[in-house]
Design a protein around this motif. Structure first.
Motif: not given
Length: 239
Positions: A79-85
């Motif tokens: 989720i962290i990687c997804f929202y920080l792209e």
């Protein structure tokens, strides 16, 4: 003041995980984020199993809870990687959080601290049943809020796993108390161990307290003396 044991600490962190998961579940419901909703539900069930296993000394439940913590840390890292792209992930292209069923974003996108939402009328980018908005003035953008929420979940999971690792899950043994008088009457197989002190205690219990005979033994001796007197007096000889 009593000292908090490892079990007490683990239950406390599990309760914190429940509070954080319920808070996150509410905002994910408001934002129609179906994938996080499913993951939060599984996490709540796993934490409840962890609390039950800690209180009831169920090692199998704790093993399931520990295995889920590994998956939970991996999910929140994604989720962290997804929202920080990070890498090839993009919020404008990938709608993983809604299972590609809608274009909804995080609830914090429009309701973040200090955010001012302005609808864009007659926009060519608007799809059917959707509208375009402009969000400005946010003190903290929603990707960072979601990343901080996931980082908190990872922190609680790591602390819980650190407390769980050295914890002893064996149920404490209860001290058994045996009636040594029954041991003497029923045989040595009734008592697991027979010590000299136990034999003396059994002898004292069988003879009564303070060296006096028990009532039932005194009655037997009285009946024996009455029968002996009866025989010697000749009354017991045949008629």
């Amino acid at each position: 003041m009593g000292k908090c044991s490892g079990r007490c600490t683990l239950v406390a962190f599990c309760c914190l995980q429940l509070v954080a998961a319920l808070e996150r579940q509410i905002f994910d419901f408001l934002g129609y984020q179906w994938a996080p909703i499913l993951a939060n539900f599984l996490h709540i069930m796993a934490v409840i199993l962890g609390i039950f296993g800690t209180v009831q000394y169920r090692s199998r439940y704790l093993i399931l809870y520990a295995a889920w913590l590994v998956l939970w840390v991996g999910w929140n890292a994604f989720i962290i990687c997804f929202y920080l792209e990070v890498g090839q992930l993009s919020q404008d292209r990938d709608f993983i959080m809604t299972f590609n069923t809608s274009l909804h974003r995080s609830w914090w996108m429009e309701n973040g601290p200090g955010c001012l939402v302005t609808p864009v009328l007659n926009s060519r980018l608007a799809l059917e049943d959707h509208h375009v908005i402009s969000v400005t003035g946010c003190l903290l953008d929603y990707p960072y809020i979601e990343a901080l929420s996931s980082a908190l979940q990872i922190f609680l999971a790591l602390i819980s796993s650190a407390v769980l690792t050295p914890m002893d899950t064996r149920r404490p043994r209860r001290r058994r108390i045996y009636n040594c008088s029954l041991c003497t009457l029923r045989g040595s197989s009734f008592c697991p161990t027979t010590t000299p002190a136990a034999r003396l205690t059994a002898a004292a219990a069988s003879s009564g307290q303070d060296g006096r005979r028990a009532p039932w033994r005194l009655a037997d001796r009285t009946a024996a003396w009455v029968g002996l007197i009866w025989v010697r007096s000749g009354f017991g000889l045949g008629a």
